[in-house]
Enzyme design. Structure first.
Site, PDB file in Angstrom:
ATOM      1  N   SER A 212       4.858  -0.797   4.365  1.00 22.04           N
ATOM      2  CA  SER A 212       4.995  -2.306   4.848  1.00 22.04           C
ATOM      3  C   SER A 212       5.187  -3.238   3.670  1.00 22.04           C
ATOM      4  O   SER A 212       4.293  -3.242   2.745  1.00 22.04           O
ATOM      5  CB  SER A 212       4.046  -2.620   5.770  1.00 22.04           C
TER       6      SER A 212
ATOM      7  N   GLU B  39      -5.144  10.029  17.079  1.00 23.47           N
ATOM      8  CA  GLU B  39      -5.849  11.191  17.136  1.00 23.47           C
ATOM      9  C   GLU B  39      -6.977  11.278  15.739  1.00 23.47           C
ATOM     10  O   GLU B  39      -7.930  11.957  16.006  1.00 23.47           O
ATOM     11  CB  GLU B  39      -4.913  12.415  17.117  1.00 23.47           C
TER      12      GLU B  39
ATOM     13  N   SER C 263       1.377   6.856   2.470  1.00 24.48           N
ATOM     14  CA  SER C 263       1.819   7.878   3.143  1.00 24.48           C
ATOM     15  C   SER C 263       3.212   8.361   2.469  1.00 24.48           C
ATOM     16  O   SER C 263       3.898   7.666   1.688  1.00 24.48           O
ATOM     17  CB  SER C 263       2.326   7.275   4.578  1.00 24.48           C
TER      18      SER C 263
ATOM     19  N   GLU D  94      -8.059  -1.843   6.087  1.00 21.97           N
ATOM     20  CA  GLU D  94      -6.736  -1.586   6.876  1.00 21.97           C
ATOM     21  C   GLU D  94      -7.082  -1.637   8.251  1.00 21.97           C
ATOM     22  O   GLU D  94      -6.448  -2.452   9.097  1.00 21.97           O
ATOM     23  CB  GLU D  94      -5.733  -0.665   6.574  1.00 21.97           C
TER      24      GLU D  94
ATOM     25  N   GLN E 273       0.819  -1.242   0.250  1.00 15.35           N
ATOM     26  CA  GLN E 273      -0.025   0.117   0.093  1.00 15.35           C
ATOM     27  C   GLN E 273       0.870   1.069  -0.027  1.00 15.35           C
ATOM     28  O   GLN E 273       1.475   1.470   0.958  1.00 15.35           O
ATOM     29  CB  GLN E 273      -0.817   0.072   1.326  1.00 15.35           C
TER      30      GLN E 273
END
Length: 404
Positions: A178, A387, A145, A260, A142
């Site tokens: 990952s 958060e 990020s 996920e 994936q």
């Protein structure tokens, strides 16, 4: 086919190809000194070690696929059996009785990317990719990020520019990916227009072996290197690899993120079994004086309650999945529960072991826990920071207003 018939079919296949696990399943428990192969409780995967293990994992999946057990709940038109979640659970119960390679390295492929392709992919993509993912022929990662876009994924800067020939050229950098070092394909979200926000992104399936793709491992403080940074330098991606419509990458990303969080929140995430209360009980019994210490006993009881609550919530999610529901925003609850419980686990183990968790004395079942203790903070970041996910729950589950 009944659940019992599927279980018997699985039993016949596994008995013919894999040895039975120990009768008391001690290999899944926290045990000490029972052979040279039982050296560490947990071990952060090394990229080379993982690569060495992949042929066995691919063979495991290929065998299941050829036996009709590789995608029990999948649509028959894409190679699945079209059976229920109850059939899948029955299969998993049978598998626990055998020593098999397992699917821990395929969590992203099977738990995140394949379901996204099933929901958003074209008919051609579904027929091409889904059988290869579930059979282990392809492994995926994936690519979301970035150094400047983690929690705020919509601000990513990796760009895909469409050429006159219709193909796309992708350039940018992804990070914390990952399994990129093991993957054949990756689901990537790119900026394909300047605005408006959330409507300027497009999803693709990129060949991780294509010219211009560079994968570099990131060494963690646990000692492992399961994450990677990925550089894309003018990588050619055919338009046929576009996942969903141009400019509609955000809904595709949300589907993957929901899957996920659901996968991460599962008590068996990654196949490590680190949330096993039986294993923790063995730790307490083995540590001198711990089992009689009322403070330790109370802490163990509180941890066990939290773990059971999380499992019950997962059972509810599992029942909804068997009824055909896709993971929704409430999946964020499971992921937050996981990161909280991993942190509780780390604190509990550190309190029980004391200095033995920080210094390698050679004693079985002590220093090996450091990979869990040191890795615990990372769980608050994976799948979206805690958060951000609390805001998701507040706004999309509880209906609270957005902050001004």
């Amino acid at each position: 086919m009944t659940v019992e018939e599927l279980a018997a079919e699985a039993e016949r296949y596994l008995a013919a190809h894999y040895p039975k696990a120990a009768g008391d399943e001690r290999s899944k428990r926290f045990v000490w000194g029972e052979g040279d192969d039982e050296v560490r409780v947990f071990q952060e995967p090394d990229p080379e070690t993982e690569a060495d293990a992949m042929p066995a994992i691919r063979a495991w999946r290929r065998g299941l696929w050829e036996a009709g057990l590789g995608w029990i709940t999948g649509p028959p038109e894409y190679g699945g059996r079209g059976l229920s979640g109850a059939h899948q659970w029955a299969f998993e119960r049978v598998v626990r009785r055998y020593q098999v390679p397992g699917d821990s390295s395929l969590t992203i492929s099977l738990g995140m990317i394949a379901p996204t392709i099933l929901r958003h992919g074209s008919e051609e993509q579904k027929r091409h990719y889904l059988p290869k993912l579930y059979s282990g022929e392809l492994i995926s990662c994936q690519l979301f990020s970035e150094p400047g876009a983690g929690s705020d994924l919509a601000s990513l800067s990796t760009r895909a520019v469409r050429g006159e020939d219709g193909d796309w050229r992708v350039s940018g950098q992804k990070v914390w990916t990952s399994g990129a070092h093991l993957s054949d394909i990756g689901e990537i979200i790119c900026r394909t227009a300047d605005g408006p926000r959330h409507r300027n992104l497009t999803a693709f399936l990129v060949d991780m072996r294509a010219p211009g793709v560079t994968v570099r491992p990131l060494r963690q403080m646990t000692g492992g290197a399961a994450f990677n940074e990925v550089f894309l330098d003018d990588v050619v991606v055919p338009d046929s690899a576009r996942l969903g419509a141009e400019g509609e990458g955000w809904p595709v990303a949300l589907t993957t993120l929901s899957n996920e969080r659901n996968a991460m929140g599962h008590s068996s995430f990654g196949g490590a079994g680190i949330l096993s209360t039986e294993r923790l009980a063995e730790l307490v019994r083995h540590t001198p004086g711990a089992a009689e210490d009322p403070v330790v006993r109370r802490a163990f009881g509180e941890l066990q309650v939290q773990l059971r609550v999380a499992r019950y919530a997962q059972q509810v999610a599992g029942a909804r999945a068997r009824a055909g529901d896709s993971p929704g925003p409430e999946a964020a609850l499971h992921k937050i529960a996981l990161s909280d419980n991993i942190a509780r686990l780390g604190r509990f183990v550190a309190e029980v072991l004391g200095p033995k968790a920080a210094a390698d004395t050679g004693e079985w079942g002590t220093y090996a826990w450091t990979s869990v203790i040191l890795g615990a903070p990372g769980y608050r970041l994976g799948g979206g920071t805690d958060e951000v996910l609390k805001n998701v729950i507040a706004q999309r589950v509880l209906g609270l207003p957005r902050p001004n």
